[in-house]
Scaffold this motif. Structure first.
Motif: not given
Length: 345
Positions: A40, A53, A55, A218, A221-222, A225
């Motif tokens: 990251r 962000a 992943y 960002p 991001a959640r 996820e």
């Protein structure tokens, strides 16, 4: 003499060795491994985006589909090229992950025309509640026909999407190949040109199977996820994804491998051009479409060359037949030389 796909080549030894090193002891699962922290940080550094962000997933289809599902609402349509991988080659996965959102092909070519995009996106204020609403733009870089968008072209298209209130996604399965061809920075080819999210490819360029999804905002991001977990793409033994990506980025291996595959394509294209081949588009990275006489194709097929043909080799000797050629990082120059010698007869 293998020119069918850069998916078919081997992983680079450094990446295979990184997997072996990762296969000892214990590491926290589900992306909480220490290697992922380093990945990251490195990708944020590479993209000059300290808040991004980042992943990892195992496939390009997962990267594209989950990224677009995060950017789009189910009642929207994603604008893309009619030959985009998300439109032709992902078995409706983007629509599935978007909850029935639609893909809307713009124009007829592999590169989206700005005027056509502006007309297609229109004015959302004038679109009836009964119709699909404008959604994100998705650009493929390198395109499925082997061409590259310049940074200025990306910026122009992203600006059209932004005026319509929509984000831009970049499918970068061959991100590194485009970057070294343009000789620009990752930031210049993405967020500085208005791109909001990137599918950053590794699998086609020497990895076993890993892609990064990068959101420059960002705040996304959640949601990503949750979508990754709900979509069954959150690896428990995540360290094996992290190990690949970390080795891929180390010492600019990802750029070196892309330069190598692009150079192999230049060598192949120069040789084919000398034999009279006609190219659908001038090769710009590691992918090209060229027409050769059927007699040449028969010689090459008989000698064991592997590549995709748009039709049968049977027919008059001099009639042209188009083929797709892809060079991966591991392709020896000697095989290209042999291929061209056989084609010449």
């Amino acid at each position: 003499m293998y020119f069918a796909s850069d998916n078919a080549g081997p992983a680079h030894p450094s990446i295979a060795e990184a997997l072996i090193r990762a296969n000892t002891g214990y590491a926290m699962p589900y992306g909480a491994d220490v290697a992922m922290e380093r990945v990251r940080a490195r990708l944020r550094e590479i993209f000059e985006a300290p808040e991004a962000a980042v992943y990892l997933v195992a496939t390009g289809t997962a990267a594209n589909s989950l990224a677009l599902a995060t950017l789009a609402q189910p009642w929207q349509q994603v604008f893309c090229s009619p030959v985009a991988h998300i439109y032709e080659d992902e078995c409706n996965a983007p629509e599935f992950y978007m909850g029935a959102g639609k893909l809307f092909p713009v124009g007829e070519g592999d590169k989206i025309d700005p005027a056509a995009l502006a007309a297609a996106m229109g004015d959302s204020a004038e679109i009836s509640v009964h119709n699909a609403q404008p959604g994100p733009l998705s650009i493929t870089q390198v395109t499925e026909k082997g061409r590259i968008y310049t940074c200025a072209e990306i910026a122009e298209l992203s600006a059209i999407a932004a005026r319509a209130g929509q984000p831009t996604h970049l499918d970068g399965a061959r991100f590194a190949n485009a970057l070294v061809a343009l000789n620009c920075s990752p930031a210049e080819m993405t967020w500085r040109a208005g791109v909001d999210a990137v599918s950053f490819g590794g699998t086609k360029n020497g990895c076993v199977g890993v892609e990064a999804v990068i959101f420059f905002d960002p705040a996304k991001a959640r949601e990503f996820e949750l979508r990754r977990k709900r979509g069954a793409h959150l690896f428990s033994k995540h360290r094996y994804l992290s190990a690949q990506m970390e080795a891929y980025l180390a010492d600019d291996l990802w750029l070196d491998l892309a330069r190598r595959s692009n150079a192999r394509m230049r060598m192949l294209a120069d040789g084919l051009r000398a034999l009279g081949a006609r190219f659908l588009q001038e090769p710009q990275a590691n992918l090209a479409f060229a027409s050769l006489p059927r007699l040449m194709h028969r010689r090459l097929q008989a000698a064991g060359a592997v590549y995709y043909l748009d039709g049968s080799v049977e027919g008059p000797d001099e009639t042209p037949l188009q083929a797709r050629f892809v060079c991966d990082w591991s392709l020896p120059e000697e095989e290209i030389t042999r291929f061209l010698e056989i084609a010449a007869g």
